[in-house]
Design an enzyme around this catalytic site. Structure first.
Site, PDB file in Angstrom:
ATOM      1  CG  ASP A   1      -0.114  -0.090   2.471  1.00 31.34           C
ATOM      2  OD1 ASP A   1       1.111  -0.919   2.621  1.00 31.34           O
ATOM      3  OD2 ASP A   1      -0.748   0.556   3.234  1.00 31.34           O
TER       4      ASP A   1
ATOM      5  CD  GLU B   1       3.980   0.903   6.604  1.00 34.57           C
ATOM      6  OE1 GLU B   1       5.210   0.713   7.526  1.00 34.57           O
ATOM      7  OE2 GLU B   1       3.612   1.586   5.612  1.00 34.57           O
ATOM      8  CD  GLU B   2       2.886   3.889   4.515  1.00 40.58           C
ATOM      9  OE1 GLU B   2       2.690   4.448   5.420  1.00 40.58           O
ATOM     10  OE2 GLU B   2       3.953   4.249   3.478  1.00 40.58           O
TER      11      GLU B   2
ATOM     12  CG  ASP C   1       9.101   0.998   4.480  1.00 39.71           C
ATOM     13  OD1 ASP C   1       8.745   1.710   3.493  1.00 39.71           O
ATOM     14  OD2 ASP C   1       7.945   1.224   5.177  1.00 39.71           O
TER      15      ASP C   1
ATOM     16  CG  HIS D   1       3.899   9.380   4.550  1.00 45.33           C
ATOM     17  ND1 HIS D   1       3.647   9.321   5.798  1.00 45.33           N
ATOM     18  CD2 HIS D   1       4.342   8.469   3.924  1.00 45.33           C
ATOM     19  CE1 HIS D   1       3.954   8.025   6.284  1.00 45.33           C
ATOM     20  NE2 HIS D   1       3.773   7.047   5.158  1.00 45.33           N
TER      21      HIS D   1
END
Length: 486
Positions: free
Chosen positions: A78, A145-146, A169, A457
């Site tokens: 994701d 995950e986010e 990551d 983000h």
């Protein structure tokens, strides 16, 4: 997007071009997951889909490497959905539009998804290859995950065969991560009451925008503006001076992204409109001075809207603005053990009003449990004083550093051999999934590496092309250096 496939390493970038066509915000990974499963089965690879949605894909060792320790390459499917206000984009339907800007790959008006798309694509490119040397290999692709690490929480024991896990990551080339912060979500709710708006009043929407935002862990120490906090600060200071009556307040979209925009509806006596306009202009000038280096693009916009019939009662308004203004935000404490790394932080990520109540979503991060508990205690005390309720959920552990990690030593030595310089061994102030993997697989040896990604983000997210090649070279070299099973 055709220019992406010409970048090196081509196998990785060709995969990245493919995944950009699949919408994949957290909770919407199904179409991409199905595509990967179909592709892997066509390649005669073993595919397992866990109940929670994680994919585990197995590939046999290349000839002559069957006796090496089995390795898991891990990424999450994701991405964070953030866009600029002037960008029309539905993250559940529309593809990402990447483009090459010199040494960087960016997206047009949205997050790029290099976090963690580059890592995922490196794993898929290795699965696809017929000439990359490796021992027994598993690729673990987690979901969600986010927004909550659902996939990492749901990973079942006894499924993975690997003894070594390489998490992909991390977001800085030349740094090797061997630990990360834990975290917990906090939701504060405050009931609201309303009353008729005053007569002879006008209604306006005040919006703060133009902030950089970013990752609420790795960017939290940069001193960027938090739109929720900055708007609350103005309203708290001016509500009594100007007799403002609050209609609503909303800001931010994700608890793990520093909020870039927030807006509030306000009602004010017609006689005070000129004073409001001047106060907004003065505050914008003040913020541009305060954030001249960290967030110079901050902007305030005051727009008249149709007159409202209802506003918050003064008691509700005072409680809400006091709560937002007093809520801690940003770096709480820097680490004494790891220079330059944030130990404990809080991000006031989302403010929303529904069903006669306001909800404030925060994410607390800390390298140590006591630091996390301290901030949770602050929020509990604040809620008590403000007449709000607070609930904590989704707590996940940090990943405790292991200085004796064999795989960390292999990655360090391999990096030094290739680039003739020492990498930096780091602990990251972000929630890597490794900490959660340690519960079902306590003996697995783990390390995290990745290319340089800036401003994750946020719609300013970009990945450095050169470092993608360096990360790829390091990953392949590490796979060749994995030792034999004892």
């Amino acid at each position: 997007m055709s220019d992406l496939s010409q970048l090196a390493p081509q196998p990785l970038w060709q995969w990245f071009e493919k995944i950009c066509s699949f919408p994949r915000p957290s909770g919407h990974e199904a179409a991409l997951s199905q595509f990967i499963q179909n592709w892997a089965r066509d390649k005669q690879l073993e595919v397992i889909e866990e109940a929670v949605g994680n994919l585990i894909i197995r590939k046999p060792a290349t000839p002559g490497m069957e006796n090496r320790k089995p390795v898991v390459i891990q990424a999450h499917m994701d991405m964070v959905p953030q866009k600029n206000a002037d960008k029309t984009h539905d993250f559940t339907k529309d593809p990402i539009e990447p483009w090459v800007d010199g040494e960087w790959v960016k997206a047009r008006g949205t997050t790029l998804g290099a976090d963690n798309g580059i890592g995922m694509c490196s794993a898929l490119a290795i699965l696809q290859s017929d000439d990359i040397a490796h021992g027994p290999l598993e690729v673990l692709l987690t979901v969600d995950e986010e927004s909550g690490m659902t996939g990492a929480f749901g990973l079942q024991p006894g499924v993975l065969r690997g003894e070594i896990l390489i998490n992909t990551d991390s977001e800085q080339e030349g740094e090797i991560y061997m630990g990360c912060a834990g975290g917990v979500d906090a939701a504060l709710t405050l009931p609201l009451s309303h009353q008729p708006a005053s007569k002879d009043s006008q209604s306006f929407r005040l919006m703060i925008s133009g902030l950089k935002g970013g990752h609420s862990g790795v960017n939290i120490h940069l001193g960027r503006g938090n739109a929720n906090k900055l708007l609350a600060r103005f309203l708290f200071e001016q509500s009594t001076k100007l007799g403002l009556q609050l209609i609503d307040f909303q800001g931010g979209t994700l608890r793990n992204a520093i909020p870039r925009e927030a807006d509030a509806g306000i009602s004010i006596a017609t006689s005070q409109v000129a004073a409001l306009q001047q106060a907004v202009s003065d505050y914008e000038a003040l913020l541009r001075s305060e954030f001249a280096i960290a967030d110079a693009g901050v902007k305030l916009t005051l727009t008249e809207i149709p007159a409202t019939a209802e506003v918050m009662t003064m008691a509700s308004q005072q409680q809400l603005l006091a709560l937002l203004n007093a809520c801690p935000n940003g770096v709480i404490r820097m680490s004494d053990e790891v220079e330059g790394v944030t130990e404990t932080s809080l991000n006031l990520g989302v403010v929303s009003i529904t069903d006669q109540k306001v909800t404030v979503l925060c994410l607390v991060r800390s390298l140590i449990d006591s630091g996390r508990d301290y901030v949770c205690g602050q929020l509990s005390a604040l809620a008590s004083l403000a007449g709000a309720e607070v609930k904590f959920s989704g707590a996940y552990p940090g990943w405790k550093p292991d200085n004796s990690s064999p795989i960390m030593a292999i990655v360090r030595d391999t990096y030094q051999h290739i680039y003739h310089k020492e990498p930096v061994i780091m602990v990251i102030h972000a929630g890597l999934e490794c900490g959660l993997f340690k519960k079902p697989y306590p003996d697995m040896d783990m390390v995290s590496i990745g290319p340089t990604i800036r401003f994750p983000h946020s719609p300013d997210e970009m990945v450095n092309i050169t470092t993608v090649g360096q990360y790829w070279q390091l990953l392949l070299a590490v796979l060749q250096r994995v030792p034999e099973k004892v």
